[in-house]
Design a protein around this motif. Structure first.
Motif, PDB file in Angstrom:
ATOM      1  N   LEU A 145      -0.007 -19.867  -2.478  1.00 60.45           N
ATOM      2  CA  LEU A 145      -1.028 -20.707  -1.848  1.00 60.45           C
ATOM      3  C   LEU A 145      -1.628 -21.716  -2.815  1.00 60.45           C
ATOM      4  CD1 LEU A 145      -2.911 -18.168   0.433  1.00 60.45           C
ATOM      5  CD2 LEU A 145      -1.254 -19.889   1.076  1.00 60.45           C
ATOM      6  N   GLY A 146      -1.659 -21.329  -4.130  1.00 60.48           N
ATOM      7  CA  GLY A 146      -2.251 -22.213  -5.125  1.00 60.48           C
ATOM      8  C   GLY A 146      -1.678 -23.616  -5.086  1.00 60.48           C
ATOM      9  N   THR A 147      -0.358 -23.729  -4.853  1.00 57.38           N
ATOM     10  CA  THR A 147       0.267 -25.044  -4.875  1.00 57.38           C
ATOM     11  C   THR A 147      -0.224 -25.917  -3.723  1.00 57.38           C
ATOM     12  OG1 THR A 147       2.101 -24.106  -3.660  1.00 57.38           O
ATOM     13  CG2 THR A 147       2.392 -24.309  -6.023  1.00 57.38           C
ATOM     14  N   PHE A 148      -0.826 -25.287  -2.716  1.00 54.85           N
ATOM     15  CA  PHE A 148      -1.235 -26.078  -1.554  1.00 54.85           C
ATOM     16  C   PHE A 148      -2.713 -26.458  -1.595  1.00 54.85           C
ATOM     17  CE2 PHE A 148       2.507 -23.737  -0.206  1.00 54.85           C
ATOM     18  CZ  PHE A 148       3.278 -24.758   0.299  1.00 54.85           C
ATOM     19  N   LEU A 149      -3.410 -26.075  -2.688  1.00 52.00           N
ATOM     20  CA  LEU A 149      -4.842 -26.364  -2.746  1.00 52.00           C
ATOM     21  C   LEU A 149      -5.162 -27.855  -2.602  1.00 52.00           C
ATOM     22  CD1 LEU A 149      -6.303 -23.754  -5.242  1.00 52.00           C
ATOM     23  CD2 LEU A 149      -6.425 -23.817  -2.757  1.00 52.00           C
ATOM     24  N   PRO A 150      -4.384 -28.751  -3.264  1.00 56.02           N
ATOM     25  CA  PRO A 150      -4.702 -30.175  -3.070  1.00 56.02           C
ATOM     26  C   PRO A 150      -4.642 -30.585  -1.598  1.00 56.02           C
ATOM     27  CG  PRO A 150      -3.118 -29.891  -4.846  1.00 56.02           C
ATOM     28  CD  PRO A 150      -3.287 -28.551  -4.214  1.00 56.02           C
ATOM     29  N   VAL A 151      -3.681 -30.003  -0.856  1.00 57.00           N
ATOM     30  CA  VAL A 151      -3.564 -30.354   0.563  1.00 57.00           C
ATOM     31  C   VAL A 151      -4.802 -29.876   1.319  1.00 57.00           C
ATOM     32  CG1 VAL A 151      -2.034 -30.339   2.535  1.00 57.00           C
ATOM     33  CG2 VAL A 151      -1.132 -29.849   0.276  1.00 57.00           C
ATOM     34  N   PHE A 152      -5.249 -28.659   0.973  1.00 57.08           N
ATOM     35  CA  PHE A 152      -6.462 -28.143   1.606  1.00 57.08           C
ATOM     36  C   PHE A 152      -7.630 -29.084   1.327  1.00 57.08           C
ATOM     37  CE2 PHE A 152      -4.277 -24.035   1.946  1.00 57.08           C
ATOM     38  CZ  PHE A 152      -4.721 -23.637   3.190  1.00 57.08           C
TER      39      PHE A 152
END
Lengths: 359, 274
Positions: B49-56
């Protein structure tokens, strides 16, 4: 108020019950056949062409066809693998058929019910994706090339897949929103095997696609029709038959096959998934589509190549000899087909593609 | 006896909640913690999930900006409607609701037709000699799509609160020497806070999880979290990671609405969450 409410509820219940009863009755005398196919992939009666489904229903009045569409093999696969639905006929591409056979998702066909199989050309039988030809019957074949608008795109730039990376046309380029086809193009550009499972090579493809991203207007599948016809975009890689449909609407559109680098040559074939409920009716439908007269008229509209030479007699002669639908053998020799990649590899490719999209 | 009856009345709702909300939520949680190939328990989806933080972050930014714009646009409208005669109120209320009767997909597609490079607006601008502008596939277009689609969700709760404010309070403030601006800032606005909070929530929650507006109106660079989740299920063949993302999104929505409630001093009971 309470009375009205209870009356309403009762009414809804009755309606529900009769609906069930109707469904039961339909099973008794009218069969529903669920056909799940690519978008824009069957002649639908527009512009004076044959309405294939209506013709089938007319010939077999006790069968009702429930037709729905998908825009990529992966979407279709996910829906069927998810379960809980009834689908009787699907038309996936070669690599997806291999995957579905491997995962026991297809039923063996009963060729006694499909006598028109005899018309299928010898070189379209026993393909690598279905070596003994037990599960699938070819529907069409085609190529993936570059569609471009000759009014805006300089012919001198049309040299190969690198056209999709040409900064001159930034924001006017469309790209496949489907990892297999998108990676395929990168693999042809880099000279890799299109069925590579080497992580380093796949990473290199992803890097190449990431390089392209700033130039891409949108990642699309079926939306390509509107965008190319209205000249919102000028360059897009897509399937040959769809090009012929688009070219009917906008005569500036041209099709180019990058022969030197290679291109995808695919076969889409009719299969019956394990969630099928009406196998015999499904086989009737498959057989109907292999009838040379029906197939010929169908191909006139959808613009892909037919695996039935006999169908060409019934086709518009111009279409039957169209160089985009039927490239010369010397051209076809440069095409390669996609094989089935193990699930873990396709998931890896998809995650790389997502990273490209998010970069 | 009476109590039993009311319990009975809530049975359909409870059954509905369990079957269509709680059980599916359990399934989502189960998928989030299992491996796509083996089905064994795993933390790997959560770790990814960490890799998707910018998207969040981007999704939250877009939806907060949209919610604020909706508030700025919606408040005057709600205020105006609340101070008309009852008949006019009904009519205006209907007009606000009207666009919601049409499919939201169609309305977004209509914006594509208007904004695209070869669309109606640009063709008109070109014809009168101004030349084509870059309208579609910009962050602005995505915000526009969100504001346009979710504005009624802001106006309706605001209106519901504003119309109930006791006019005697306003009169008292005026009698006691408040200027119109002071009356608004010291009386009307504080009294309408619950409406602001529920309006903000009702715009923020659907906007943060939307997956269609950004696809149609945004550039390839505006891929929001809803788009990623949709992809995981439809194309990615990785429902497990999709489930983990959905779970995180849900927690995020709860945290954001919690912060919003805290900031506005509302105890949360007035907040309408749909």
């Amino acid at each position: 108020m309470k009375k009205i409410l209870s009356l309403l509820l009762a009414l809804i219940l009755i309606l529900g019950l009769t609906a069930c009863a109707e469904a039961d009755a339909a099973e008794g005398d009218k069969i529903t056949l669920n056909v799940y196919n690519w978008g824009q992939y069957i002649s639908d009666g527009s512009d004076g062409y044959l309405d294939v489904i209506a013709a089938f229903e007319e010939k077999y009045p006790n069968i009702h066809v429930n037709y729905s569409t998908y825009d990529s093999n992966e979407v279709m696969y996910t829906k069927i693998a998810g379960g809980g639905i009834t689908v009787d006929v699907i038309i996936p591409s070669d690599y997806m058929i291999a995957r579905m056979i491997d995962e026991n998702m297809l039923l063996e066909l009963n060729f006694d019910n499909i006598p028109n199989y005899a018309y299928i050309d010898e070189n379209f039988r026993n393909q690598t994706y279905d070596p003994e030809n037990k599960y699938s019957i070819p529907y069409t074949w085609g190529t993936v090339g570059i569609i471009y608008n000759a009014q805006y795109v300089d012919e001198a730039d049309v040299t190969g897949w690198e056209l999709l990376w040409n900064e001159k046309y930034a924001d006017k380029i469309l790209m496949f929103d489907n990892s297999r086809d998108a990676f395929g193009i990168a693999q042809y550009m880099l000279g890799y095997d299109v069925n590579t499972t080497d992580p380093a090579q796949l990473q290199a493809c992803a890097d190449l696609l990431a390089e392209q991203k700033p130039l891409v207007q949108q990642y699309v599948m079926d939306q390509i029709y509107d965008l190319m016809e209205n000249e919102e975009a000028w360059i897009a890689p897509y399937y040959s038959g769809d090009y012929l449909l688009m070219a009917d609407e906008n005569e500036n559109l041209e099709f180019y096959l990058p022969q030197e680098q290679g291109f995808n040559l695919f076969i889409d074939a009719m299969c019956i998934p394990t969630c099928c409920r009406e196998k015999e009716a499904a086989e009737l439908f498959v057989n109907f589509l292999c009838d040379p007269e029906i197939a010929g008229q169908n191909m006139d509209w959808i613009g892909y190549g037919t695996p039935l030479s006999a169908a060409k007699e019934y086709m518009d002669p111009e279409m039957a000899s169209d160089p985009v639908a039927y490239p010369e053998d010397s051209v076809l020799a440069h095409g390669t087909s996609f094989d089935y990649l193990p699930a873990s590899v396709s998931r890896y490719v998809e995650s790389l593609f997502l990273k490209v999209r998010l970069s | 006896m009476k109590r039993n009856k009311t319990v009975l009345l809530s049975v359909p709702y409870i059954v509905w909640m369990v079957v269509f909300t709680l059980i599916p939520l359990g399934v989502v949680a189960y998928y989030a913690f299992t491996d796509p190939d083996t089905g064994a328990f795993t933390w790997s989806n959560i770790r990814e999930l960490g890799t998707f933080l910018p998207v969040f972050g981007e999704s939250v930014l877009y939806s907060v900006v949209s919610a604020l714009i909706c508030l700025l646009l919606g408040y005057p409208v709600a205020y105006y409607i609340a101070h008309r005669s009852p008949m006019v109120q009904k009519l205006l209320y209907m007009l606000v609701m009207l666009p919601m009767c049409m499919s939201f997909l169609l309305r977004t597609l209509a914006w594509v037709g208007l904004l695209q490079d070869t669309g109606i607006i640009n063709n008109t601008l070109d014809a009168i000699g101004i030349g084509r502008l870059k309208l579609i596939r910009t962050p602005g277009a995505v915000i526009l799509g969100m504001v346009y689609n979710y504005l009624p969700y802001m106006i309706l709760p605001l209106y519901a609160i504003l119309v109930k404010i006791d006019s005697r309070l306003i009169e008292a403030a005026e009698d006691l020497g408040c200027t119109p601006a002071q009356t608004f800032l010291k009386v009307t606005m504080p009294l309408s806070t619950p409406g602001i909070v529920s309006g903000m929530t009702m715009v923020f929650v659907p906007a943060v999880s939307t997956f269609y507006i950004s696809q149609k109106l945004g550039s390839p660079d505006t891929m929001l979290i809803g788009d990623v989740i949709e992809r995981m299920y439809k194309q990615g063949n990785n429902a497990n990671l999709g489930a983990a993302l959905s779970l995180l999104l849900m927690i995020l929505v709860f945290v954001c609405t919690g912060i919003m409630n805290k900031l506005t001093g509302s105890d949360g009971e007035d907040v309408v969450v749909v």
